[in-house]
Design an enzyme around this catalytic site. Structure first.
Site, mmCIF file in Angstrom:
data_model
loop_
_atom_site.group_PDB
_atom_site.id
_atom_site.type_symbol
_atom_site.label_atom_id
_atom_site.label_comp_id
_atom_site.label_asym_id
_atom_site.label_seq_id
_atom_site.Cartn_x
_atom_site.Cartn_y
_atom_site.Cartn_z
ATOM 1 C CB THR A 163 -3.676 -3.624 -4.190
ATOM 2 O OG1 THR A 163 -2.930 -4.774 -3.843
ATOM 3 C CG2 THR A 163 -4.727 -3.970 -5.225
ATOM 4 C CG HIS A 179 -7.902 3.402 -9.236
ATOM 5 N ND1 HIS A 179 -6.712 3.929 -9.659
ATOM 6 C CD2 HIS A 179 -7.663 2.980 -7.965
ATOM 7 C CE1 HIS A 179 -5.806 3.845 -8.700
ATOM 8 N NE2 HIS A 179 -6.355 3.264 -7.653
HETATM 9 C C1 LIG Z 1 -6.816 -1.615 -1.710
HETATM 10 C C2 LIG Z 1 -6.499 -1.182 -3.109
HETATM 11 C C3 LIG Z 1 -5.352 -0.436 -3.348
HETATM 12 C C4 LIG Z 1 -5.049 -0.032 -4.658
HETATM 13 N N1 LIG Z 1 -3.871 0.630 -4.891
HETATM 14 C C5 LIG Z 1 -3.525 0.944 -6.152
HETATM 15 C C6 LIG Z 1 -2.255 1.527 -6.430
HETATM 16 O O1 LIG Z 1 -1.442 1.722 -5.542
HETATM 17 N N2 LIG Z 1 -1.983 1.840 -7.718
HETATM 18 C C7 LIG Z 1 -2.861 1.601 -8.741
HETATM 19 O O2 LIG Z 1 -2.569 1.904 -9.899
HETATM 20 N N3 LIG Z 1 -4.053 1.017 -8.499
HETATM 21 C C8 LIG Z 1 -4.391 0.678 -7.247
HETATM 22 N N4 LIG Z 1 -5.596 0.056 -7.010
HETATM 23 C C9 LIG Z 1 -6.484 -0.264 -8.137
HETATM 24 C C10 LIG Z 1 -6.161 -1.644 -8.705
HETATM 25 O O3 LIG Z 1 -4.907 -1.676 -9.313
HETATM 26 C C11 LIG Z 1 -7.200 -2.070 -9.752
HETATM 27 O O4 LIG Z 1 -7.286 -1.101 -10.771
HETATM 28 C C12 LIG Z 1 -8.593 -2.285 -9.154
HETATM 29 O O5 LIG Z 1 -8.499 -2.847 -7.872
HETATM 30 C C13 LIG Z 1 -9.393 -3.202 -10.069
HETATM 31 O O6 LIG Z 1 -10.691 -3.392 -9.592
HETATM 32 P P1 LIG Z 1 -11.112 -4.675 -8.721
HETATM 33 O O7 LIG Z 1 -10.569 -4.439 -7.350
HETATM 34 O O8 LIG Z 1 -12.586 -4.616 -8.753
HETATM 35 O O9 LIG Z 1 -10.518 -5.890 -9.380
HETATM 36 C C14 LIG Z 1 -5.917 -0.358 -5.719
HETATM 37 C C15 LIG Z 1 -7.057 -1.114 -5.470
HETATM 38 C C16 LIG Z 1 -7.351 -1.532 -4.182
HETATM 39 C C17 LIG Z 1 -8.577 -2.377 -3.961
#
Ligand SMILES: Cc1cc2nc3c(=O)[nH]c(=O)nc-3n(C[C@H](O)[C@H](O)[C@H](O)COP(=O)(O)O)c2cc1C
Length: 389
Positions: free
Chosen positions: A84, A284
């Site tokens: 994240t 995502h």
């Molecule tokens: C604040 C935030 C930042 C994120 N940044 C990235 C990132 O830099 N790279 C990435 O592959 N996924 C990113 N994601 C997606 C997460 O890796 C993941 O796929 C997603 O949060 C899963 O869903 P959930 O939040 O409902 O568990 C981000 C998610 C959030 C909430």
């Protein structure tokens, strides 16, 4: 009995509410919300809720285990903390706090390209099993150099995020004036004043210790203080990433290669053909393409097509242990957790993230007990007839 502090956090929604109180609105909404009209956030929830698991009764469940093999590694639970971006803004050194919580739970922590804390520091200060998530920069040489850096820091699993072909449309960030680089505004100033604990504990302490927080993985000559000019074009995220890049990465990376954000059977097959070790079936967390299907909808067909050729992980929408059970019942072999642990770390740092992991693990254990599932391998057999194909 009055519950206080972390004891008052009894589920992920409690942690979410606590995070909302603590974080400035611009930052909380960046973490919490989705894309455009947020249709797919609701879709992810509804899809998970529609997966019913039917209990097998009169099974001795006194000895249950959540032991899982995730990418060849035995771990006490099937979880991975998802990458994240800017986790280090919700808590001071938030990435280290998350990684320590992961280490304590015996699960991997995936460091984001857009981390505020460098992978070297996270490795030194957490002892966690680290994965590294890659966003490809326009400058491919620099991108490959970043991989070498991740390898040298001890990461052996590379997660290429493939579902962010262009920058997503999230209007609330514009309304809130939240973006990277951070820009001063009257609205942001009021937001900070209304959230003094975050302003003092995170922003001011970071400013005093190390200046304005920055993206740690951008090369020094490009590294931008979040409060200053925007990032160089060369270091912006490439919009021409193709399977050729997967070929390049496969050649260069000696460890496991994971493609994160696959939602189609044909792409899952290609991932196997191009030598990926695993995919993450994910939208995502509903943050990118608002008309995308949820992982629940596409997982069964993907599992049928490629589970004999690569490992299949899933994420997006996990808020209860039962959601983890649902993904595993549908054929995933591991589950990534994004916002849930972010809410925890935003509330109480490492202890908050550990609290959320403990709650999810406990809920999974209760769900398994109720289902008559002694091991995770029993879960696919619990899919209710209405959910079987
Ligand atoms: C604040 C935030 C930042 C994120 N940044 C990235 C990132 O830099 N790279 C990435 O592959 N996924 C990113 N994601 C997606 C997460 O890796 C993941 O796929 C997603 O949060 C899963 O869903 P959930 O939040 O409902 O568990 C981000 C998610 C959030 C909430």
């Amino acid at each position: 009995m009055i519950l206080t502090g972390l004891n008052a956090i009894l589920n992920v929604e409690d942690a979410r509410r606590a995070a909302r109180r603590r974080l400035p609105r611009g930052l909380f909404e960046y973490v919490d919300r989705g894309a455009e009209d947020e249709i797919s956030i609701g879709g992810n929830r509804r899809d998970l809720d529609a997966v019913k698991l039917a209990p097998s009764v009169l099974v001795d469940v006194s000895q249950r285990t959540q032991e899982a093999e995730v990418l060849g590694r035995q771990q006490p639970s099937p979880l991975v903390i998802a990458p994240t971006a800017v986790a280090g803004l919700v808590w001071r050194d938030g990435e280290i706090a998350l990684a320590r919580a992961a280490a304590a739970a015996g699960i991997p922590f995936c460091v984001s390209t857009q981390s505020i804390t460098s992978i070297e520091r996270i490795a030194d200060e957490s002892g966690a099993e680290l994965w590294f998530q890659l966003y490809v920069w326009k400058n491919r040489e620099r991108t490959l150099a970043l991989l070498d850096r991740a390898w040298a820091a001890g990461a052996r699993t590379l997660v290429l995020t493939v579902d962010t072909a262009v920058g997503p449309n999230r209007e609330y960030n514009l309304r809130n004036g939240f973006g990277i680089p951070l820009k001063p505004s009257l609205r942001a100033g009021i937001d900070l004043a209304l959230h003094p604990r975050w302003t003092c504990d995170v922003l001011l302490r970071s400013l005093i210790a190390s200046g304005v927080p920055t993206y740690a993985h951008y090369p020094d000559e490009f590294r931008t203080q979040l409060g200053r000019v925007s990032l160089s074009d060369e270091m912006s995220l490439a919009t021409d990433v193709t399977w050729e890049d997967v070929v390049l990465l496969r050649k260069r990376w000696q460890g496991k290669l994971v493609l994160k954000g696959v939602l189609r059977v044909d792409d899952a097959r290609k991932a196997a053909e191009y030598g990926a070790d695993a995919i993450v079936v994910s939208n995502h967390g509903a943050r990118n393409l608002d008309c995308a299907p949820g992982p629940v909808e596409v997982l069964p067909a993907i599992v049928d097509a490629v589970s004999d050729r690569l490992a299949i992980l899933a994420d997006s929408g996990v808020r209860r242990g039962a959601d983890i059970a649902r993904f595993l019942a549908l054929g995933a072999s591991g589950v990534l957790i994004g916002r849930a642990t972010l809410y925890g770390v935003a509330t109480a740092g490492e202890a908050g993230a550990s609290r959320v992991l403990d709650l999810l693990r406990n809920e999974l254990s209760i769900t398994m007990g109720m289902l008559g599932a002694r091991t995770l391998a029993d879960l696919p057999g619990c899919l209710a007839p209405s959910n079987r194909r």
